[in-house]
Design a protein around this motif. Structure first.
Motif, PDB file in Angstrom:
ATOM      1  N   GLN A 320       0.868  -1.152  -0.062  1.00  0.00           N
ATOM      2  CA  GLN A 320       0.031   0.145   0.309  1.00  0.00           C
ATOM      3  C   GLN A 320       1.007   1.175   0.298  1.00  0.00           C
ATOM      4  OE1 GLN A 320      -2.961   0.282   2.923  1.00  0.00           O
ATOM      5  NE2 GLN A 320      -4.464   1.117   2.120  1.00  0.00           N
ATOM      6  N   GLY A 321       0.865   2.466  -0.841  1.00  0.00           N
ATOM      7  CA  GLY A 321       1.162   3.677  -0.723  1.00  0.00           C
ATOM      8  C   GLY A 321       1.948   4.029  -1.822  1.00  0.00           C
ATOM      9  N   VAL A 322       3.241   5.012  -1.698  1.00  0.00           N
ATOM     10  CA  VAL A 322       3.283   5.229  -3.179  1.00  0.00           C
ATOM     11  C   VAL A 322       4.568   4.188  -3.277  1.00  0.00           C
ATOM     12  CG1 VAL A 322       4.997   7.126  -4.091  1.00  0.00           C
ATOM     13  CG2 VAL A 322       3.442   7.158  -2.297  1.00  0.00           C
ATOM     14  N   VAL A 323       3.752   3.875  -4.945  1.00  0.00           N
ATOM     15  CA  VAL A 323       4.724   2.720  -5.662  1.00  0.00           C
ATOM     16  C   VAL A 323       5.009   3.171  -6.741  1.00  0.00           C
ATOM     17  CG1 VAL A 323       2.734   1.393  -4.418  1.00  0.00           C
ATOM     18  CG2 VAL A 323       2.352   1.758  -6.528  1.00  0.00           C
ATOM     19  N   ALA A 324       6.401   2.414  -7.576  1.00  0.00           N
ATOM     20  CA  ALA A 324       6.001   2.289  -8.642  1.00  0.00           C
ATOM     21  C   ALA A 324       5.573   1.482  -9.669  1.00  0.00           C
ATOM     22  CB  ALA A 324       7.694   2.103  -8.895  1.00  0.00           C
ATOM     23  N   GLU A 325       5.815   1.909 -10.934  1.00  0.00           N
ATOM     24  CA  GLU A 325       4.621   1.317 -11.504  1.00  0.00           C
ATOM     25  C   GLU A 325       5.119  -0.459 -12.196  1.00  0.00           C
ATOM     26  OE1 GLU A 325       3.378   1.611 -16.475  1.00  0.00           O
ATOM     27  OE2 GLU A 325       4.618   3.186 -15.540  1.00  0.00           O
ATOM     28  N   ASP A 326       6.253  -0.681 -11.774  1.00  0.00           N
ATOM     29  CA  ASP A 326       5.959  -2.176 -11.898  1.00  0.00           C
ATOM     30  C   ASP A 326       5.762  -3.049  -9.987  1.00  0.00           C
ATOM     31  OD1 ASP A 326       8.159  -1.106 -10.408  1.00  0.00           O
ATOM     32  OD2 ASP A 326      10.138  -2.513 -11.339  1.00  0.00           O
ATOM     33  N   GLN A 327       6.125  -2.044  -9.521  1.00  0.00           N
ATOM     34  CA  GLN A 327       5.589  -2.261  -7.787  1.00  0.00           C
ATOM     35  C   GLN A 327       3.706  -2.691  -8.011  1.00  0.00           C
ATOM     36  OE1 GLN A 327       7.036   0.238  -5.584  1.00  0.00           O
ATOM     37  NE2 GLN A 327       8.783  -1.137  -5.050  1.00  0.00           N
ATOM     38  N   LEU A 328       2.893  -1.627  -8.812  1.00  0.00           N
ATOM     39  CA  LEU A 328       1.334  -1.564  -8.806  1.00  0.00           C
ATOM     40  C   LEU A 328       0.894  -2.439  -9.413  1.00  0.00           C
ATOM     41  CD1 LEU A 328      -1.069  -0.168  -8.350  1.00  0.00           C
ATOM     42  CD2 LEU A 328      -0.536   1.475 -11.026  1.00  0.00           C
ATOM     43  N   MET A 329       2.031  -3.206 -10.791  1.00  0.00           N
ATOM     44  CA  MET A 329       1.129  -4.254 -11.580  1.00  0.00           C
ATOM     45  C   MET A 329       1.340  -5.476 -10.792  1.00  0.00           C
ATOM     46  SD  MET A 329       0.829  -3.593 -14.116  1.00  0.00           S
ATOM     47  CE  MET A 329       0.764  -1.334 -13.633  1.00  0.00           C
ATOM     48  N   LEU A 403      -3.878   8.977   3.327  1.00  0.00           N
ATOM     49  CA  LEU A 403      -5.809   8.260   2.989  1.00  0.00           C
ATOM     50  C   LEU A 403      -5.938   7.261   3.419  1.00  0.00           C
ATOM     51  CD1 LEU A 403      -7.075  11.157   0.577  1.00  0.00           C
ATOM     52  CD2 LEU A 403      -6.800  11.418   2.947  1.00  0.00           C
ATOM     53  N   ALA A 404      -7.170   6.830   3.985  1.00  0.00           N
ATOM     54  CA  ALA A 404      -7.449   5.577   4.197  1.00  0.00           C
ATOM     55  C   ALA A 404      -8.038   4.993   3.284  1.00  0.00           C
ATOM     56  CB  ALA A 404      -8.297   6.043   4.917  1.00  0.00           C
ATOM     57  N   ALA A 405      -8.729   6.033   2.090  1.00  0.00           N
ATOM     58  CA  ALA A 405     -10.181   5.542   0.795  1.00  0.00           C
ATOM     59  C   ALA A 405      -8.480   5.169  -0.382  1.00  0.00           C
ATOM     60  CB  ALA A 405      -9.763   6.966   0.598  1.00  0.00           C
ATOM     61  N   VAL A 406      -7.829   5.791  -0.127  1.00  0.00           N
ATOM     62  CA  VAL A 406      -6.680   5.365  -1.136  1.00  0.00           C
ATOM     63  C   VAL A 406      -5.502   4.169  -0.805  1.00  0.00           C
ATOM     64  CG1 VAL A 406      -4.393   5.663  -2.390  1.00  0.00           C
ATOM     65  CG2 VAL A 406      -6.229   7.933  -1.466  1.00  0.00           C
ATOM     66  N   ASP A 407      -5.333   2.914  -1.978  1.00  0.00           N
ATOM     67  CA  ASP A 407      -4.649   2.097  -1.886  1.00  0.00           C
ATOM     68  C   ASP A 407      -3.609   2.496  -2.049  1.00  0.00           C
ATOM     69  OD1 ASP A 407      -5.850  -0.438  -0.485  1.00  0.00           O
ATOM     70  OD2 ASP A 407      -7.842   0.555  -2.047  1.00  0.00           O
ATOM     71  N   TRP A 408      -2.985   2.591  -3.526  1.00  0.00           N
ATOM     72  CA  TRP A 408      -1.897   3.323  -4.226  1.00  0.00           C
ATOM     73  C   TRP A 408      -2.070   4.254  -4.814  1.00  0.00           C
ATOM     74  CZ3 TRP A 408      -4.521  -1.903  -4.985  1.00  0.00           C
ATOM     75  CH2 TRP A 408      -3.945  -2.960  -4.627  1.00  0.00           C
TER      76      TRP A 408
END
Length: 478
Positions: A320-329, A403-408
């Motif tokens: 969860q949180g701020v991620v790079a694009e490959d991490q998001l995938m 924010l609780a509503a935001v995952d990534w």
């Protein structure tokens, strides 16, 4: 090292080696035997698991890679049980059956998660079955990408040199989990995976890292290998390759319950990753993570692709949180494996205000996970003009990630988020109410595969521009 989950289903692995049936009897202990100073176990349940090379194949298949298995079994109930269990797991089994030699079986008696005793029912295969094994390999070699030689010194691999030559002549990667001190028989393989004690039994005691690497390089040259992976228990793993600097991988397990089958997990994960097209260094990193998972389990156990994916996500900080694009995938693949729906929205979010918070909470309610793409500073400047953004993208993303509503949260540098939308392929695309569906970037693409486009209302009198204008006006009056 940045590690991502491969497409394990894209590579085929052939396992050849010593097959075993691991049998477990579980029960309670509440008294000591009057006959001898030993605990009395009241057996309550029994369990059979594939062991040896069979466990290697099971690990390969559990990751999602196609797996084939060649080995020897006796014409007995244990051999039949082993083949039935493996076949039901989707493994192609091509076993040579011997009439007068039993299937290797190991019985472990456990109580309260502790192993009390192990009973081995085995006789090494003494008759020459090399041609039967070699013929089965020849039939399958053109339908595989990576070959694993899993040696437990039970007699299946009496002609291992021939097997390695056949695979290498066919252009296949050959990984060997060695046994004993005669490593010369594995000459020409791609990589060996000895543990530290096995390695030192061959090259001598290594008093420091430098000596370990030096002796590893000498062994590679002697055996004409492409790499050597020394597994070192609590010291992790060391990958040695000719002409390249060694790579040390730290141990991942926080608590070790049982090292049974850990070597099987390492070589199976390594093979599956290489077969899917990953580099050697990345494949070893994945194998190291997998080993950390399996030693926290009891007995021989195959880890699944979702288990490994979750661990990779945790290692890369992508839960969860701020991620790079490959991490998001990676994170999205895991979420979809769990049946979760993905919501996507984007914006500048220069000065976070109540309108933004309400909008994101409403967007999150449309699905299980919310991906928020944020314009980079250059992108905001092109859209809003000089003087914007007020806050740099790192600060904007840090606040939004809280924010609780935001995952990534992920940044993008283009003027529109269309490229990221195509990569994410969300189930729901959300945008503010000042748009129409026809003007939402990516709407047509999302609708093309059955996704939804939702328009969310903004809170009246809440906008970053109004806040900035008010601050400027107050400053001028002051």
């Amino acid at each position: 090292m940045n590690v991502s989950m491969p497409r394990f289903d894209q590579g085929r692995v052939l396992v050849i080696g010593d097959l075993m049936l691991d049998r477990y009897w579980h029960g309670d202990t509440s008294r000591i035997s009057p006959e001898a100073p030993v605990p009395v176990v009241k057996v309550g349940s029994q369990e059979d698991r594939p062991g040896g090379a069979a466990n290697v194949a099971l690990n390969v298949r559990a990751l999602g890679a196609p797996a084939s298995l060649i080995g020897l079994v006796g014409a007995d109930d244990a051999g039949r049980a082993l083949e039935k269990q493996l076949s039901s797991a989707g493994i192609y089994c091509d076993f040579a059956v011997t009439e007068d030699e039993p299937t290797v079986t190991k019985l472990r008696v456990l109580s309260r998660h502790q192993q009390l005793i192990r009973l081995d029912f085995e006789e090494a295969f003494h008759r020459d079955h090399s041609q039967a094994i070699a013929q089965r390999m020849s039939n399958l070699i053109n339908h595989t990408d990576v070959v694993i030689i899993s040696d437990y010194a039970k007699g299946t691999l009496s002609s291992v040199e021939q097997l390695i030559n056949t695979a290498r002549n066919a252009g296949k990667v050959v990984l060997v989990d060695p046994k004993g001190t005669d490593f010369q028989r594995y000459a020409g393989a791609t990589l060996l995976t000895p543990n530290l004690s096995e390695f030192e039994a061959v090259v001598g005691h290594c008093s420091c890292e430098r000596e370990l690497v030096k002796r590893g390089q000498a062994l590679i040259e002697k055996l004409q290998l492409e790499a050597l992976l020394v597994t070192r228990s609590e010291q992790g793993m060391t990958l040695i390759r000719p002409g390249l600097e060694e790579i040390h991988y730290p141990a991942r397990a926080r608590e070790v319950y049982d090292v049974t089958g850990a070597g099987d997990t390492v070589i199976s994960t390594l093979a599956a990753a290489l077969a899917s097209g990953e580099t050697m260094a990345t494949s070893v990193a994945l194998a190291n993570i997998a080993a950390g998972i399996v030693v926290a389990k009891l007995g021989t156990a195959a880890i699944s692709a979702p288990e490994l994916r979750r661990k990779v996500m945790a290692e890369q900080g992508a839960e969860q949180g701020v991620v790079a694009e490959d991490q998001l995938m990676i994170a999205l693949e895991e979420a979809r494996t769990e049946g979760e729906s993905i919501v996507f929205t984007n914006g500048c979010f220069d000065i976070l205000h109540a309108g933004h918070v309400g909008y994101l909470e409403e967007a999150r309610s449309k699905g299980d996970r919310l991906v928020l793409a944020v314009n980079s500073d250059d992108s905001v400047r092109r859209l809003k003009g000089d003087g914007r953004p007020i806050n740099p993208v790192e600060r904007r993303m840090a606040v939004l990630a809280g924010l609780a509503a935001v995952d990534w949260v992920i940044p993008f540098d283009e003027d529109t988020p269309e490229r990221i939308i195509r990569a994410v392929k969300p189930d729901v695309l959300v945008k503010g109410g000042d748009y129409t569906v026809e003007t939402v970037v990516g709407a047509e693409f999302v609708q093309s595969y059955g996704g939804r486009v939702e328009l969310m209302p903004f809170l009246d009198a809440c906008s970053t521009t109004l806040i900035v204008d008010k601050i400027k006006a107050d400053a001028e009056q002051g």
